[in-house]
Design an enzyme around this catalytic site. Structure first.
Site, mmCIF file in Angstrom:
data_model
loop_
_atom_site.group_PDB
_atom_site.id
_atom_site.type_symbol
_atom_site.label_atom_id
_atom_site.label_comp_id
_atom_site.label_asym_id
_atom_site.label_seq_id
_atom_site.Cartn_x
_atom_site.Cartn_y
_atom_site.Cartn_z
ATOM 1 N N CYS A 20 3.782 4.202 -4.938
ATOM 2 C CA CYS A 20 4.345 3.651 -3.709
ATOM 3 C C CYS A 20 4.339 2.119 -3.649
ATOM 4 O O CYS A 20 5.189 1.469 -4.239
ATOM 5 C CB CYS A 20 3.626 4.265 -2.517
ATOM 6 N N LYS A 50 -4.319 4.271 -7.511
ATOM 7 C CA LYS A 50 -3.409 3.285 -6.922
ATOM 8 C C LYS A 50 -4.068 1.909 -6.862
ATOM 9 O O LYS A 50 -5.157 1.750 -6.318
ATOM 10 C CB LYS A 50 -2.998 3.746 -5.526
ATOM 11 N N GLU A 92 3.603 11.060 -3.537
ATOM 12 C CA GLU A 92 2.279 10.556 -3.177
ATOM 13 C C GLU A 92 1.652 11.476 -2.128
ATOM 14 O O GLU A 92 2.315 11.916 -1.194
ATOM 15 C CB GLU A 92 2.428 9.146 -2.606
#
Length: 275
Positions: A162, A128, A62
């Site tokens: 994540c 995300k 990331e």
């Protein structure tokens, strides 16, 4: 009788496809990211990848050229910026797909965007979805609203980022993907959670699960312990340790689908609708 013959032929074709699929080589890069310095990180990755050959997919963490930063005004890039241009050159040179996330501005909004680049330059993106509220990510970035399934060399990949790892409904394998990938900056205080959830996501979705984390420390004072990993659908895991590293894993399509056939748990899952 005709239906039985057609059904038998279909099963035979599916079996032949599975048996003839080539294994996939996936390379995980676990770096100590240089804080908020795009060009220095690009130079670093050039050295790390210099001798990397004969892989199919290269996975980077990331925000791999900046670290997990909220300073979007000085770090945001357009889709034709230096990081994606570098990814394109690496994909072309290595004849491999390249995946990583970076800070992207598009139409006046800023995203923590995973970018998948094919060797021919074709791009697919995933923004995300679960922004990390406790890290002020929600104050600076716009959340994505949909998953992306990448089809490459006959395999189906689901890239997530994540904090998404904590939310199994979002990762749920309703698309019949083969490989679930989490790219992350996952800090050391919750390191045991990272290791446990990677295995859980692999087992519950009957897929390979790839975790790509960073190591070292960042400018915000957070420490990272790496342990990027490849987890099989059976929950067998190979962690990469805490140091800066690069490692290539080989995934077997035939083994994955043979396991799904011998232990078909996915059809027994509860069905529900998100309102």
């Amino acid at each position: 009788m005709r239906c039985r013959i057609e059904s038998g032929m279909k099963i035979k074709r599916e079996k032949e496809i599975i048996e003839n699929m080539q294994n996939l080589k996936i390379t995980i890069v676990q770096p100590d990211i240089i804080w908020e310095n795009i060009q220095a990180n690009i130079n670093k990755y050039n050295k790390i990848l210099e001798d990397e050959k004969e892989t199919d997919v290269i996975v980077l963490p990331e925000m791999f050229t900046t670290g997990f930063s909220m300073y979007i005004d000085k770090l945001k890039e357009p889709m034709d910026g230096p990081t994606i241009n570098w990814m394109k050159s690496v994909a072309r040179e290595k004849a491999a797909a390249v995946l990583g996330s970076l800070i992207i501005e598009e139409n006046g909004l800023v995203y923590n965007r995973a970018v998948w680049v094919n060797p021919d330059g074709a791009i697919q993106i995933y923004d995300k979805h679960h922004l990390y509220t406790m890290g002020q990510e929600t104050e600076h970035y716009t959340a994505g609203t949909k998953k992306t399934i990448v089809e490459y060399k006959g395999w189906k990949f689901c890239p997530l980022i994540c904090y998404d790892l904590r939310f199994p409904v979002w990762a749920r394998n309703v698309e019949d993907y083969d490989v679930l990938i989490f790219i992350a900056n996952w800090p050391s205080p919750r390191h045991h959670v990272w290791k446990n959830l990677l295995v859980a996501r692999a087992v519950e979705n009957q897929s390979y699960c790839i975790g790509c984390n960073r190591t070292g420390s960042d400018g915000a004072g957070l420490n990272y312990l790496g342990d990027s990993a490849m987890v099989s659908a059976k929950g067998l895991v190979d962690f990469m340790g805490e140091s800066e590293a690069i490692q290539t894993f080989e995934l077997s399509y035939s083994e994955l689908h043979a396991f799904r056939k011998s232990f078909p748990l996915l059809p027994d899952r509860d069905s529900f609708t998100i309102i």
